[in-house]
Design an enzyme around this catalytic site. Structure first.
Site, short mmCIF file in Angstrom:
data_model
loop_
_atom_site.label_atom_id
_atom_site.label_comp_id
_atom_site.label_asym_id
_atom_site.label_seq_id
_atom_site.Cartn_x
_atom_site.Cartn_y
_atom_site.Cartn_z
N ASP A 105 -10.14 2.57 -2.04
CA ASP A 105 -11.47 2.88 -1.50
C ASP A 105 -11.27 3.37 -0.08
O ASP A 105 -10.41 2.86 0.65
CB ASP A 105 -12.38 1.66 -1.50
CG ASP A 105 -12.84 1.27 -2.90
OD1 ASP A 105 -12.90 2.15 -3.78
OD2 ASP A 105 -13.17 0.09 -3.10
N ASP A 119 -16.31 6.06 -7.70
CA ASP A 119 -17.48 5.19 -7.62
C ASP A 119 -18.75 6.01 -7.45
O ASP A 119 -19.78 5.72 -8.07
CB ASP A 119 -17.35 4.22 -6.44
CG ASP A 119 -16.18 3.27 -6.56
OD1 ASP A 119 -15.73 3.01 -7.68
OD2 ASP A 119 -15.72 2.79 -5.50
#
Length: 138
Positions: A105, A119
């Site tokens: 991330d 995502d």
């Protein structure tokens, strides 16, 4: 989605190891993190279970995609599929054991969460599926 996701994750790992890159101070920065859990870092260290769920989601999307006749639904399912595959690649390749890899991330909306392209694709795809469900069918 898969290609953009994996390239941006590669760039994040290559260039964000030491310091975050501030885009808008106090709002948005690129900061490398690794998520062993699910969305918003819930279910930490649940990688193998999440990976198995990911395989199930991918299979289910392929199953319903073949009967999809509306373009909006097809695009939405494609976004969900691409995002699921992108994060599953991390689960498979970025760990020491079977399916326990951490997802990269790097998009840090400082007042919200840290996430990635996969995502984003999943969330946009789900939102489009909701729009399609309520859109007048023609």
């Amino acid at each position: 989605v898969v290609a953009v996701d994996q390239v941006t994750k590669w760039l994040a790992v290559a260039y964000l190891q030491d310091d975050p890159f501030v885009v808008v101070d106090g709002v948005l920065r690129f900061r490398l993190t690794y998520n062993t859990g699910a969305s918003f870092s819930s279910f930490t260290n649940g990688g193998p279970v999440i990976a198995l769920i990911g395989f199930g989601v991918i299979g289910f999307v392929f199953y319903i995609l073949k009967d999809t006749k509306r373009r909006l639904e097809a695009v939405a399912l494609g976004l969900v599929l691409g995002g699921a595959i992108g994060n599953l690649i991390d689960r498979v390749l970025r760990g020491d054991g079977v399916l326990n890899g951490a997802v990269v991330d790097f998009i840090d909306v400082e007042f919200f969460a840290v996430f990635n392209v996969a995502d984003s694709a999943i969330n946009i795809g789900v939102a489009l599926l909701l729009v399609a469900a309520f859109w007048k069918r023609s």
